[in-house]
Write a protein that holds these residues in place. Structure first.
Motif, PDB file in Angstrom:
ATOM      1  N   GLU A   1      -7.516  10.729  -4.387  1.00 23.23           N
ATOM      2  CA  GLU A   1      -8.772  10.573  -4.985  1.00 23.23           C
ATOM      3  C   GLU A   1      -9.416  12.152  -4.509  1.00 23.23           C
ATOM      4  O   GLU A   1     -10.072  12.114  -3.562  1.00 23.23           O
ATOM      5  CB  GLU A   1      -9.681   9.319  -5.135  1.00 23.23           C
ATOM      6  N   HIS A   2      -9.003  12.927  -5.479  1.00 22.30           N
ATOM      7  CA  HIS A   2      -9.541  14.480  -5.171  1.00 22.30           C
ATOM      8  C   HIS A   2     -11.240  14.401  -4.909  1.00 22.30           C
ATOM      9  O   HIS A   2     -11.546  13.973  -5.891  1.00 22.30           O
ATOM     10  CB  HIS A   2      -8.974  15.321  -6.047  1.00 22.30           C
ATOM     11  N   THR A   3     -11.554  15.146  -4.225  1.00 23.47           N
ATOM     12  CA  THR A   3     -13.003  15.451  -4.221  1.00 23.47           C
ATOM     13  C   THR A   3     -13.587  16.015  -5.326  1.00 23.47           C
ATOM     14  O   THR A   3     -14.490  15.679  -6.005  1.00 23.47           O
ATOM     15  CB  THR A   3     -13.446  16.168  -2.798  1.00 23.47           C
ATOM     16  N   SER A   4     -12.651  17.091  -5.852  1.00 25.97           N
ATOM     17  CA  SER A   4     -13.152  17.780  -6.987  1.00 25.97           C
ATOM     18  C   SER A   4     -13.143  16.884  -8.118  1.00 25.97           C
ATOM     19  O   SER A   4     -13.888  16.953  -9.141  1.00 25.97           O
ATOM     20  CB  SER A   4     -11.999  18.665  -7.194  1.00 25.97           C
ATOM     21  N   THR A   5     -12.247  15.739  -8.172  1.00 19.99           N
ATOM     22  CA  THR A   5     -12.088  14.703  -9.600  1.00 19.99           C
ATOM     23  C   THR A   5     -13.449  13.888  -9.358  1.00 19.99           C
ATOM     24  O   THR A   5     -13.908  13.818 -10.172  1.00 19.99           O
ATOM     25  CB  THR A   5     -10.875  13.989  -9.478  1.00 19.99           C
ATOM     26  N   LYS A   6     -13.990  13.528  -7.975  1.00 19.98           N
ATOM     27  CA  LYS A   6     -15.025  12.739  -7.950  1.00 19.98           C
ATOM     28  C   LYS A   6     -16.427  13.391  -8.273  1.00 19.98           C
ATOM     29  O   LYS A   6     -17.172  12.814  -9.081  1.00 19.98           O
ATOM     30  CB  LYS A   6     -15.075  12.319  -6.513  1.00 19.98           C
ATOM     31  N   GLU A   7     -16.107  14.767  -7.829  1.00 21.46           N
ATOM     32  CA  GLU A   7     -17.409  15.503  -8.244  1.00 21.46           C
ATOM     33  C   GLU A   7     -17.602  15.785  -9.743  1.00 21.46           C
ATOM     34  O   GLU A   7     -18.522  15.626 -10.387  1.00 21.46           O
ATOM     35  CB  GLU A   7     -17.288  17.129  -7.687  1.00 21.46           C
ATOM     36  N   LEU A   8     -16.523  15.919 -10.607  1.00 24.59           N
ATOM     37  CA  LEU A   8     -16.314  16.079 -11.950  1.00 24.59           C
ATOM     38  C   LEU A   8     -16.944  14.916 -12.540  1.00 24.59           C
ATOM     39  O   LEU A   8     -17.986  14.843 -13.449  1.00 24.59           O
ATOM     40  CB  LEU A   8     -15.115  16.502 -12.478  1.00 24.59           C
ATOM     41  N   ILE A   9     -16.533  13.627 -12.078  1.00 28.00           N
ATOM     42  CA  ILE A   9     -16.977  12.499 -12.520  1.00 28.00           C
ATOM     43  C   ILE A   9     -18.406  12.105 -12.386  1.00 28.00           C
ATOM     44  O   ILE A   9     -19.288  11.815 -13.152  1.00 28.00           O
ATOM     45  CB  ILE A   9     -16.183  11.117 -11.955  1.00 28.00           C
ATOM     46  N   THR A  10     -19.078  12.629 -11.136  1.00 28.63           N
ATOM     47  CA  THR A  10     -20.452  12.402 -10.712  1.00 28.63           C
ATOM     48  C   THR A  10     -21.078  13.429 -11.681  1.00 28.63           C
ATOM     49  O   THR A  10     -22.329  13.156 -11.996  1.00 28.63           O
ATOM     50  CB  THR A  10     -20.468  13.013  -9.346  1.00 28.63           C
ATOM     51  N   GLU A  11     -20.760  14.672 -11.969  1.00 28.82           N
ATOM     52  CA  GLU A  11     -21.298  15.293 -12.761  1.00 28.82           C
ATOM     53  C   GLU A  11     -21.527  14.986 -14.109  1.00 28.82           C
ATOM     54  O   GLU A  11     -22.542  14.961 -14.758  1.00 28.82           O
ATOM     55  CB  GLU A  11     -20.635  17.066 -12.940  1.00 28.82           C
ATOM     56  N   ASN A  12     -20.512  14.422 -14.793  1.00 29.47           N
ATOM     57  CA  ASN A  12     -20.207  13.810 -16.093  1.00 29.47           C
ATOM     58  C   ASN A  12     -21.368  12.581 -16.255  1.00 29.47           C
ATOM     59  O   ASN A  12     -21.926  12.627 -17.113  1.00 29.47           O
ATOM     60  CB  ASN A  12     -18.999  13.267 -16.384  1.00 29.47           C
ATOM     61  N   LEU A  13     -21.258  11.972 -15.145  1.00 29.21           N
ATOM     62  CA  LEU A  13     -22.355  10.704 -15.159  1.00 29.21           C
ATOM     63  C   LEU A  13     -23.815  11.187 -15.310  1.00 29.21           C
ATOM     64  O   LEU A  13     -24.719  10.683 -15.969  1.00 29.21           O
ATOM     65  CB  LEU A  13     -22.204   9.813 -13.914  1.00 29.21           C
ATOM     66  N   GLU A  14     -24.157  12.463 -14.442  1.00 29.19           N
ATOM     67  CA  GLU A  14     -25.585  12.969 -14.579  1.00 29.19           C
ATOM     68  C   GLU A  14     -25.717  13.519 -15.976  1.00 29.19           C
ATOM     69  O   GLU A  14     -26.990  13.320 -16.476  1.00 29.19           O
ATOM     70  CB  GLU A  14     -25.512  14.066 -13.347  1.00 29.19           C
ATOM     71  N   LYS A  15     -24.664  14.262 -16.442  1.00 26.99           N
ATOM     72  CA  LYS A  15     -24.951  14.660 -17.856  1.00 26.99           C
ATOM     73  C   LYS A  15     -25.162  13.545 -19.093  1.00 26.99           C
ATOM     74  O   LYS A  15     -25.805  13.807 -19.853  1.00 26.99           O
ATOM     75  CB  LYS A  15     -23.900  15.686 -18.331  1.00 26.99           C
ATOM     76  N   ILE A  16     -24.503  12.539 -18.815  1.00 27.94           N
ATOM     77  CA  ILE A  16     -24.851  11.394 -19.619  1.00 27.94           C
ATOM     78  C   ILE A  16     -25.994  10.677 -19.535  1.00 27.94           C
ATOM     79  O   ILE A  16     -26.688  10.526 -20.502  1.00 27.94           O
ATOM     80  CB  ILE A  16     -23.436  10.295 -19.407  1.00 27.94           C
ATOM     81  N   LYS A  17     -26.546  10.720 -18.238  1.00 23.72           N
ATOM     82  CA  LYS A  17     -28.073  10.093 -18.187  1.00 23.72           C
ATOM     83  C   LYS A  17     -28.801  11.107 -18.602  1.00 23.72           C
ATOM     84  O   LYS A  17     -29.890  10.802 -19.511  1.00 23.72           O
ATOM     85  CB  LYS A  17     -28.191  10.062 -16.676  1.00 23.72           C
ATOM     86  N   GLU A  18     -28.738  12.480 -18.729  1.00 21.63           N
ATOM     87  CA  GLU A  18     -29.333  13.457 -19.270  1.00 21.63           C
ATOM     88  C   GLU A  18     -29.570  13.257 -21.081  1.00 21.63           C
ATOM     89  O   GLU A  18     -30.627  13.193 -21.407  1.00 21.63           O
ATOM     90  CB  GLU A  18     -29.252  14.723 -18.777  1.00 21.63           C
ATOM     91  N   LEU A  19     -28.402  12.951 -21.324  1.00 22.70           N
ATOM     92  CA  LEU A  19     -28.352  12.990 -22.610  1.00 22.70           C
ATOM     93  C   LEU A  19     -28.957  11.655 -23.299  1.00 22.70           C
ATOM     94  O   LEU A  19     -29.430  11.704 -24.341  1.00 22.70           O
ATOM     95  CB  LEU A  19     -26.613  13.208 -23.132  1.00 22.70           C
ATOM     96  N   GLN A  20     -28.827  10.563 -22.636  1.00 27.73           N
ATOM     97  CA  GLN A  20     -29.265   9.469 -22.978  1.00 27.73           C
ATOM     98  C   GLN A  20     -30.686   9.403 -23.049  1.00 27.73           C
ATOM     99  O   GLN A  20     -31.378   8.936 -24.018  1.00 27.73           O
ATOM    100  CB  GLN A  20     -28.820   8.161 -22.085  1.00 27.73           C
ATOM    101  N   LYS A  21     -31.459  10.311 -22.105  1.00 29.64           N
ATOM    102  CA  LYS A  21     -32.817  10.523 -22.213  1.00 29.64           C
ATOM    103  C   LYS A  21     -33.350  11.316 -23.436  1.00 29.64           C
ATOM    104  O   LYS A  21     -34.512  11.082 -23.885  1.00 29.64           O
ATOM    105  CB  LYS A  21     -33.159  11.184 -20.840  1.00 29.64           C
ATOM    106  N   LEU A  22     -32.409  12.143 -24.015  1.00 29.78           N
ATOM    107  CA  LEU A  22     -32.927  13.210 -24.737  1.00 29.78           C
ATOM    108  C   LEU A  22     -32.945  12.389 -26.366  1.00 29.78           C
ATOM    109  O   LEU A  22     -33.634  12.629 -27.256  1.00 29.78           O
ATOM    110  CB  LEU A  22     -31.824  14.299 -25.207  1.00 29.78           C
ATOM    111  N   ASN A  23     -32.034  11.311 -26.430  1.00 28.73           N
ATOM    112  CA  ASN A  23     -31.897  10.913 -27.702  1.00 28.73           C
ATOM    113  C   ASN A  23     -31.839  11.493 -28.909  1.00 28.73           C
ATOM    114  O   ASN A  23     -32.421  11.681 -29.693  1.00 28.73           O
ATOM    115  CB  ASN A  23     -33.203   9.905 -28.007  1.00 28.73           C
ATOM    116  N   ASP A  24     -30.807  12.341 -28.599  1.00 25.88           N
ATOM    117  CA  ASP A  24     -30.619  13.227 -29.918  1.00 25.88           C
ATOM    118  C   ASP A  24     -29.697  12.859 -30.965  1.00 25.88           C
ATOM    119  O   ASP A  24     -29.085  13.668 -31.531  1.00 25.88           O
ATOM    120  CB  ASP A  24     -30.215  14.747 -29.267  1.00 25.88           C
ATOM    121  N   ASP A  25     -29.483  11.635 -30.977  1.00 28.00           N
ATOM    122  CA  ASP A  25     -28.860  10.806 -31.982  1.00 28.00           C
ATOM    123  C   ASP A  25     -27.185  11.139 -32.195  1.00 28.00           C
ATOM    124  O   ASP A  25     -26.597  11.047 -31.023  1.00 28.00           O
ATOM    125  CB  ASP A  25     -29.307  10.949 -33.407  1.00 28.00           C
ATOM    126  N   LYS A  26     -26.856  11.671 -33.070  1.00 30.08           N
ATOM    127  CA  LYS A  26     -25.390  11.959 -33.354  1.00 30.08           C
ATOM    128  C   LYS A  26     -24.794  12.988 -32.220  1.00 30.08           C
ATOM    129  O   LYS A  26     -23.857  12.655 -31.790  1.00 30.08           O
ATOM    130  CB  LYS A  26     -25.161  12.591 -34.660  1.00 30.08           C
TER     131      LYS A  26
END
Length: 174
Positions: free
Chosen positions: A58-83
């Motif tokens: 479990e590479h640290t870089s892969t874990k970091e990418l997953i964490t970054e993606n989760l943060e981006k998902i949270k930000e996008l969910q707040k925006l509610n920019d639909d499609k």
């Protein structure tokens, strides 16, 4: 009182057996790496083992990418920019699924040794390796990144296993 002693004895015995089985597999992997390295040395008789370290991949870089993606998902969910947001969220979730499964069944590590180079001088070399879930060597790379050994059959099996898991998980979502 005797019942508790038997339970403790059983747990200790089981733990010892499991650890010794793993140690045998790790020792077998170490011997396999040594064999591959010695065949490519200028002076195989000068080989001296230095260090062997194995870790889950479990590479640290892969874990970091997953964490970054989760943060981006949270930000996008707040925006509610639909499609647009929904599509980006699906893409990020797919990436996380792939990152999470990509190296699930593998181990990585470092292997270092001393030996004589072609001029007879003693050198310290550090190699990186990857092994599959059965502790069978898949890749062996030197410190410059050159591949010393690749077991293509095992690599293909691991890749097929990953593809099947991803296909099954996408079928489950649909």
């Amino acid at each position: 009182m005797k019942r508790i002693n038997y339970n403790i004895l059983f747990v200790l015995l089981t733990t010892t057996i499991l650890l010794s089985c793993k140690e045998d597999k790790v020792k077998k992997l170490q011997n396999e790496i040594e064999e591959k390295i010695k065949t490519g040395l200028n002076d195989p008789d000068s080989y001296e083992f230095n260090h062997f370290y194995i870790d889950s991949i479990e590479h640290t870089s892969t874990k970091e990418l997953i964490t970054e993606n989760l943060e981006k998902i949270k930000e996008l969910q707040k925006l509610n920019d639909d499609k647009n947001s929904e599509e980006k969220i699906k893409n990020l979730e797919s990436q996380n699924l792939i990152f999470g499964r990509m190296n699930k069944y593998k181990f990585t590590g470092n292997f270092s040794f001393r030996g004589n180079n072609k001029f007879g001088a003693k050198i310290l070399a550090d190699y990186r390796f990857e092994a599959d879930s059965t502790y069978t060597l898949m890749y062996l790379m030197d410190n410059t990144g050159d591949t010393i050994y690749t077991d293509t059959e095992i690599v293909l099996k691991e890749t097929d296993k990953l593809i099947k898991e991803i296909e099954e998980s996408t079928k489950d979502k649909n």
